[in-house]
Design a protein around this motif. Structure first.
Motif, PDB file in Angstrom:
ATOM      1  N   LEU A 170       0.816  -1.205   0.000  1.00 22.46           N
ATOM      2  CA  LEU A 170       0.000   0.000   0.000  1.00 22.46           C
ATOM      3  C   LEU A 170       0.855   1.262   0.000  1.00 22.46           C
ATOM      4  O   LEU A 170       0.511   2.257  -0.637  1.00 22.46           O
ATOM      5  N   GLU A 171       1.961   1.221   0.709  1.00 17.34           N
ATOM      6  CA  GLU A 171       2.867   2.373   0.723  1.00 17.34           C
ATOM      7  C   GLU A 171       3.401   2.650  -0.682  1.00 17.34           C
ATOM      8  O   GLU A 171       3.510   3.806  -1.106  1.00 17.34           O
ATOM      9  N   MET A 172       3.733   1.577  -1.406  1.00 13.59           N
ATOM     10  CA  MET A 172       4.213   1.756  -2.778  1.00 13.59           C
ATOM     11  C   MET A 172       3.117   2.322  -3.673  1.00 13.59           C
ATOM     12  O   MET A 172       3.363   3.196  -4.509  1.00 13.59           O
ATOM     13  N   LEU A 173       1.884   1.813  -3.502  1.00 14.63           N
ATOM     14  CA  LEU A 173       0.771   2.329  -4.291  1.00 14.63           C
ATOM     15  C   LEU A 173       0.594   3.828  -4.041  1.00 14.63           C
ATOM     16  O   LEU A 173       0.382   4.606  -4.980  1.00 14.63           O
ATOM     17  N   TYR A 174       0.706   4.233  -2.793  1.00 13.05           N
ATOM     18  CA  TYR A 174       0.528   5.646  -2.453  1.00 13.05           C
ATOM     19  C   TYR A 174       1.664   6.500  -3.010  1.00 13.05           C
ATOM     20  O   TYR A 174       1.431   7.516  -3.675  1.00 13.05           O
ATOM     21  N   GLU A 175       2.890   6.085  -2.749  1.00  9.93           N
ATOM     22  CA  GLU A 175       4.037   6.908  -3.115  1.00  9.93           C
ATOM     23  C   GLU A 175       4.287   6.934  -4.623  1.00  9.93           C
ATOM     24  O   GLU A 175       4.606   7.988  -5.189  1.00  9.93           O
ATOM     25  N   LEU A 176       4.134   5.785  -5.269  1.00  9.92           N
ATOM     26  CA  LEU A 176       4.523   5.688  -6.681  1.00  9.92           C
ATOM     27  C   LEU A 176       3.387   5.945  -7.665  1.00  9.92           C
ATOM     28  O   LEU A 176       3.649   6.210  -8.841  1.00  9.92           O
ATOM     29  N   MET A 177       2.155   5.871  -7.189  1.00 12.90           N
ATOM     30  CA  MET A 177       1.043   6.056  -8.113  1.00 12.90           C
ATOM     31  C   MET A 177       0.118   7.189  -7.685  1.00 12.90           C
ATOM     32  O   MET A 177      -0.094   8.154  -8.432  1.00 12.90           O
ATOM     33  N   LEU A 178      -0.446   7.090  -6.477  1.00 10.82           N
ATOM     34  CA  LEU A 178      -1.460   8.057  -6.075  1.00 10.82           C
ATOM     35  C   LEU A 178      -0.903   9.476  -5.993  1.00 10.82           C
ATOM     36  O   LEU A 178      -1.513  10.437  -6.496  1.00 10.82           O
ATOM     37  N   LYS A 179       0.258   9.642  -5.393  1.00 10.39           N
ATOM     38  CA  LYS A 179       0.828  10.987  -5.268  1.00 10.39           C
ATOM     39  C   LYS A 179       1.128  11.591  -6.640  1.00 10.39           C
ATOM     40  O   LYS A 179       0.914  12.789  -6.870  1.00 10.39           O
ATOM     41  N   LYS A 180       1.596  10.766  -7.559  1.00  7.53           N
ATOM     42  CA  LYS A 180       1.917  11.269  -8.901  1.00  7.53           C
ATOM     43  C   LYS A 180       0.655  11.668  -9.659  1.00  7.53           C
ATOM     44  O   LYS A 180       0.645  12.657 -10.403  1.00  7.53           O
ATOM     45  N   CYS A 181      -0.428  10.895  -9.479  1.00  5.51           N
ATOM     46  CA  CYS A 181      -1.697  11.265 -10.116  1.00  5.51           C
ATOM     47  C   CYS A 181      -2.218  12.577  -9.532  1.00  5.51           C
ATOM     48  O   CYS A 181      -2.684  13.458 -10.263  1.00  5.51           O
ATOM     49  N   ALA A 182      -2.136  12.719  -8.208  1.00  8.13           N
ATOM     50  CA  ALA A 182      -2.639  13.925  -7.547  1.00  8.13           C
ATOM     51  C   ALA A 182      -1.861  15.168  -7.972  1.00  8.13           C
ATOM     52  O   ALA A 182      -2.427  16.256  -8.098  1.00  8.13           O
ATOM     53  N   GLU A 183      -0.580  14.996  -8.192  1.00  6.12           N
ATOM     54  CA  GLU A 183       0.255  16.137  -8.596  1.00  6.12           C
ATOM     55  C   GLU A 183      -0.157  16.697  -9.957  1.00  6.12           C
ATOM     56  O   GLU A 183       0.112  17.862 -10.259  1.00  6.12           O
ATOM     57  N   LYS A 184      -0.820  15.882 -10.772  1.00  7.92           N
ATOM     58  CA  LYS A 184      -1.228  16.327 -12.107  1.00  7.92           C
ATOM     59  C   LYS A 184      -2.545  17.102 -12.094  1.00  7.92           C
ATOM     60  O   LYS A 184      -2.937  17.678 -13.108  1.00  7.92           O
TER      61      LYS A 184
END
Length: 803
Positions: A782-796
């Motif tokens: 879950l940490e990887m999902l948050y750091e590598l995917m969710l945060k990058k999507c939110a930044e866009k």
């Protein structure tokens, strides 16, 4: 599907051999369609029409028709037809039919999802997510009627494990030894180290309690308990303490689900609760009807006083009534929300003693965001918001929260991050998952992303539902839909967002973290129209002004010429899904319904210019309907009403006219307005899609309507009002049936008792599995999902700019 010894694949193969002409017709249709995703119903209708034009064997009863009938999706990549077959809720199989070779093959989930990606010309190597290996409860549930009964299943699982493995019993002792309130030990002293000595102490305490009067207060034998290693929290009287200890001794000696639930339901576990609801306008007055502000606000404002009352009652029975429980509802600070309290940092919750709304702003490096933004635009603010919330909670509570409840997508994300930080038990409440509202919004996410930012939202939903300790839904349908419709959570079982990631196992509808806990209505506001002594008649002049004033202005448009007619009534946000304009169109087109009743719609706010694009579109449609069908004289459009007390009396006033309430939404996760109207004794017609299907027993406590069959719904309404006109007892029987249904199943007291019991059971399970290798691996995943995917999507997601 019909019962058969053959697999779905084998039966489909037999049907293909038996009906070659129909397969040829299907092949022709698919070749004309080209690549795409279709509803199997379209293919089925084509197949049946072809069959109807020729003589010979009837295909209608074939396995091909059965498979298409229970399929939810057809992926066409000629000459292949891939089907997502759903023989029953929560159960999926994937098949591929090559219409050229007429061969059937079973597909794995990744194979099926890759075919879907091919439809949008995107396939290849993308991130593939699978949460199935992190299942911590085995064997899994498999019966559809067990969906949503997670507590019952988990109780049996823990008790069974405890029976075979004493380590779980030792874990329970450790759980009690480390249990405290602001550093003060509760129930068991640290000096009790072994399970054997603990059982000895409990038996000693039980023998002593038998010598006391059952009503003896705990303070009379507190020193005796301290001598043997027991602290406060067992109960307030000798009888209550004895019962608690008895449940625990039975659990330790012969573990069973009943003893486990009884014991964990009696221990002091929840003192501080945090409820997250960041989006929209969250306040207690003057906000209902604003964009993104509706049922969720009402839900929480009713939930909080009921939960506080139940916590205080439990603390009293546990002998800890000097402890003051706190419930904090955390939302966004909105400085520009003039005329509301949304700009105030803290506000006490009405009807509660120790519960408050606390508001924290969205901010960036450039400072605070002052204006309202849509729920779809919150993502770039959430991480900083959550960090700021954590600081506020530490200052306000002076302790860690015990239970953190998230609401909607971004609230559940914040709850997940805070639960991780504080080690608290996490509860997720979705209210409405957007994925099922917008068909194919996962497959075509790139088309939606500029407006709705589903790449962020769907990832946040996936993260939160897997991070949560338990999930509350109001209905079965939220989890696993019905025979013919997919549930909100079920739609996250397997899906793909081409070019971003594919999910081969996201969440299992059978997961024991799912629990159906239905809310109720505030009985102090919503009560039957027949309770004359409680009626708020002081509101009647205002209500008559709203309904019957000949004046047309920004608050009410069009007039009602005949006051003797019953009123057909609806009240909701003015957006596409709520389908208020659909109801107006049904009414407008049915001459007999217009003769029988007036129509009153409360929705949208014409007093100011809307910032919401969907609301703007629905307003235009409403104006067009009024003009096209010349509705003035039989129709009244009232702007959103924010006074809940007056709204409660409005339902009852409509009941006085022998009217009815209609909830025409295309989908409604639960349906608080349905519960409110039924509680007031107003006969109710509500959508068959979602929660109202379970709330209402058709023909007894109300009526189901299909929002896609307007003519049929109008006829149903005509039939109801004609019968009621001929026989007034018919109207009264439906009114009484609705009220009885609410009393039996939908009250906030029942809700609060269940939520606190769930917190105890799942809180213990979280503690018992904290060092489990599978649980630890899931945390890292879950940490990887948050750091590598969710945060990058939110930044866009673009940051908003204050005007």
């Amino acid at each position: 599907m019909a019962v058969s010894d053959l697999s779905i694949k084998e039966r489909l193969e037999e049907a293909i051999l038996a009906h070659p002409d129909e397969i040829s017709a299907l092949k022709s249709r698919i070749e004309s369609e080209g690549k795409g995703v279709m509803k199997p119903l379209d293919l089925l209708n084509h197949l049946m029409s072809v069959n109807g034009k020729k003589n010979g064997v009837n295909v209608a009863s074939s396995a091909l028709v059965e498979v298409l009938s229970c399929s939810q999706e057809a992926v066409i990549v000629p000459p292949r037809l891939a089907l997502a077959v759903r023989p029953r809720p929560g159960v999926w199989e994937y098949l591929s039919l090559n219409l050229k070779t007429r061969k059937v093959a079973e597909l794995t989930v990744p194979e099926y999802l890759r075919l879907k990606e091919n439809v949008v010309d995107e396939s290849g190597n993308i991130l593939e997510m699978d949460f199935e290996p992190f299942t911590t409860v085995t064997p899994p549930k498999t019966l559809s009627d067990s969906i949503g009964n997670g507590l019952e299943f988990l109780n049996r699982h823990i008790a069974s494990t405890m029976f075979h493995d004493k380590e779980i019993a030792k874990c329970l002792l450790d759980f009690l030894r480390h249990h405290n309130y602001k550093g003060k030990s509760l129930m068991v002293k640290e000096t009790i180290q072994s399970l054997e000595s603990f059982q000895h102490v409990l038996k000693k305490a039980e023998d002593y309690l038998h010598t006391l009067n059952p009503e003896t207060p705990y303070s009379n034998f507190e020193s005796k308990f301290e001598e043997i290693g027991l602290e406060r929290g067992w109960g307030n009287t000798a009888a209550y303490v004895q019962k608690t200890i008895s449940h625990l001794l039975h659990l330790l000696e012969a573990p069973n689900a009943s003893s486990l639930e009884n014991f964990l339901g009696r221990i002091p576990f929840v003192f501080n609760v945090v409820i997250l609801t960041p989006h929209g306008y969250f306040a207690q007055e003057n906000v209902l009807g604003y964009p993104d502000t509706g049922g969720q606000v009402v839900y929480i404002l009713d939930q909080v006083p009921a939960m506080e009352s139940e916590i205080r009652l439990r603390l009293k029975l546990q002998g800890l009534d000097e402890i003051i429980p706190r419930i904090l509802v955390v939302t966004r600070l909105l400085p520009d929300a003039v005329g509301t309290t949304c700009g105030e940092r803290m506000e006490k919750v009405y009807g509660a003693e120790h519960s408050h709304i606390i508001r924290v702003p969205f901010r960036t490096e450039k400072g605070m965001l002052r204006k309202w933004i849509s729920r779809f635009e919150v993502w770039p603010y959430m991480e900083t918001f959550t960090e700021d919330v954590a600081e506020e909670l530490v200052k306000e509570l002076e302790a860690k929260p015990d239970l953190i409840i998230g609401n909607y997508s971004e609230g559940n994300l914040a709850a997940s991050l805070l639960a991780k930080k504080f080690g608290a038990t996490q509860c997720t409440i979705a209210h409405a998952l957007e994925k099922t509202k917008y068909p194919n919004s996962d497959l075509y996410w790139k088309k939606f992303d500029d407006k709705y930012h589903f790449s962020s939202q769907f990832t946040a939903d996936l993260f939160a539902m897997n991070h949560a300790d338990f999930i509350i839904t109001s209905t079965f349908q939220e989890i696993a839909g019905s025979k013919n419709t997919v549930g909100q959570y079920e739609s996250h079982t397997a899906f793909t967002m081409p070019g971003l990631y594919r999910v081969v196992h996201g969440i299992d509808s059978f997961d024991p973290k799912f629990n159906i806990v239905s809310p109720g209505a505030d009985m102090s506001i919503y009560f039957p129209y027949t309770e004359k002594e409680k009626r708020l008649t002081n509101f009647h002049p205002e209500i008559e002004e709203l309904l019957y004033s000949p004046v047309e202005n920004t608050e009410h448009l069009c007039v009602l010429k005949d006051r003797n007619k019953p009123i057909l009534f609806t009240m909701a946000r003015l957006d596409r899904v709520k389908n208020l304009t659909g109801l107006v169109e049904w009414y407008a087109k049915n001459a007999r319904l217009r003769e029988l009743v007036n129509l009153v719609v409360v929705g949208g706010d014409r007093r100011k210019e809307s910032k919401d694009l969907e609301e703007q579109a629905e307003m235009k449609k409403m104006y067009d309907l009024i003009e096209t069908y010349n509705l003035n004289g039989q129709f009244r459009w009232i702007s959103s009403q924010m006074n809940r007390l007056r709204n409660g009396e409005l339902y009852r006033y409509i009941a006085d006219t022998r009217g009815a309430f209609v909830q025409p939404a295309f989908y409604e996760a639960f349906g608080l307005t349905v519960v409110e109207s039924m509680t007031c004794g107003l006969p109710t017609f509500a959508t068959c899609n979602g929660g109202p299907f379970e709330i209402i027993v058709h023909g007894k406590s109300g009526f189901h309507i299909d929002p896609n069959q307007g003519d049929k719904n109008a006829d149903l309404l005509v039939n109801f009002f004609e019968k009621s006109k001929e026989d007034p007892s018919y109207w009264e029987n439906i009114s009484k049936g609705g009220l009885q249904r609410i009393i039996e199943k939908y009250t906030w007291k029942i809700y609060s008792q269940k939520v606190l019991t769930l917190s105890g059971i799942y809180g213990f399970w979280k503690y018992a599995t904290k060092n489990d290798k599978v649980a630890s691996a899931k945390k890292r995943y879950l940490e990887m999902l948050y750091e590598l995917m969710l945060k990058k999507c939110a930044e866009k997601v673009p940051l908003a700019i204050d005007a």
